[in-house]
Write an enzyme that holds these catalytic residues in place. Structure first.
Site, PDB file in Angstrom:
ATOM      1  N   SER A  61      41.238  64.307  77.366  1.00  0.00           N
ATOM      2  CA  SER A  61      42.399  64.569  76.515  1.00  0.00           C
ATOM      3  C   SER A  61      42.335  65.903  75.779  1.00  0.00           C
ATOM      4  O   SER A  61      43.349  66.366  75.266  1.00  0.00           O
ATOM      5  CB  SER A  61      42.593  63.438  75.509  1.00  0.00           C
ATOM      6  N   HIS A 100      40.268  64.779  68.797  1.00  0.00           N
ATOM      7  CA  HIS A 100      41.571  65.434  68.965  1.00  0.00           C
ATOM      8  C   HIS A 100      41.756  66.503  67.898  1.00  0.00           C
ATOM      9  O   HIS A 100      41.026  66.549  66.914  1.00  0.00           O
ATOM     10  CB  HIS A 100      42.707  64.416  68.907  1.00  0.00           C
ATOM     11  N   ASP A 126      49.302  61.500  68.343  1.00  0.00           N
ATOM     12  CA  ASP A 126      48.472  60.290  68.421  1.00  0.00           C
ATOM     13  C   ASP A 126      49.021  59.078  67.679  1.00  0.00           C
ATOM     14  O   ASP A 126      48.315  58.073  67.565  1.00  0.00           O
ATOM     15  CB  ASP A 126      47.069  60.593  67.876  1.00  0.00           C
TER      16      ASP A 126
END
Length: 183
Positions: A61, A100, A126
């Site tokens: 990701s 992230h 998210d």
């Protein structure tokens, strides 16, 4: 040649069992190695102010910036969280931390922090990953900010988790060699 090696190790183990003091000394050496690693980990926790000072990137990701298997060293630090920081956070009820990037930060008058994150390789933010009805992360979910990364070194961790038999073989063989006194 492989069978001779196994026979030699069995022979060394039998000799070791005949000398219980030497065997006990080797077990104590193994315990020292384990406890030294734990102390190092606790020291890193104190220095980084993070409950998990080192993490492995487990998904794609964050590509192309971080690849699966990269190791990240974390620190909470005194600086404010800012958009662009790479944050490692843990959602309540999930076992695996998420790596992230912070997209937005909001500081409330009370001093509470609200963070919105997104994976670099993801299309959307998210909010779908957060707990039910949670729109932002707070500081309590933050485990640390990525400070250092080492590419691909964490692949061993991924393989050990994907193939548990490897974990037992590695730990068992390391313990065996420490006990019989081999480096």
């Amino acid at each position: 040649h492989g069978m001779e090696t196994v026979q030699q190790y069995v022979k060394e183990m039998k000799v070791l069992m005949k000398h219980p003091r030497h065997f006990l000394m080797q077990l104590l050496n193994l315990a020292c190695v384990v406890f030294s690693a734990l102390m190092l980990w606790k020291g890193l926790m104190l220095w980084s102010e993070s409950e998990s000072p080192i993490v492995v990137v487990l998904s794609g990701s964050m590509e192309p910036g971080f690849q699966r298997g990269d190791i990240l060293a974390l620190s909470m630090g005194r600086d404010r969280f800012a958009p662009g920081d790479v944050l490692v956070f843990q959602i309540e009820g999930r076992d695996i931390p998420i790596v992230h990037r912070i997209m937005n930060t909001h500081e409330k008058r009370s001093g509470d922090l609200a963070l919105l994150t997104k994976g670099d390789n993801n299309q959307v933010d998210d909010r779908g990953l957060y707990s039910h009805r949670q729109v932002f992360l707070s500081k309590k979910e933050a485990m640390g900010r990525a400070q250092i990364f080492v590419p691909y070194v964490g692949m061993l961790t991924i393989w050990l988790n994907d193939y548990p038999i490897l974990k037992f073989l590695l730990i068992g063989s390391m313990a065996f060699f420490v006990v019989i006194g081999r480096e």
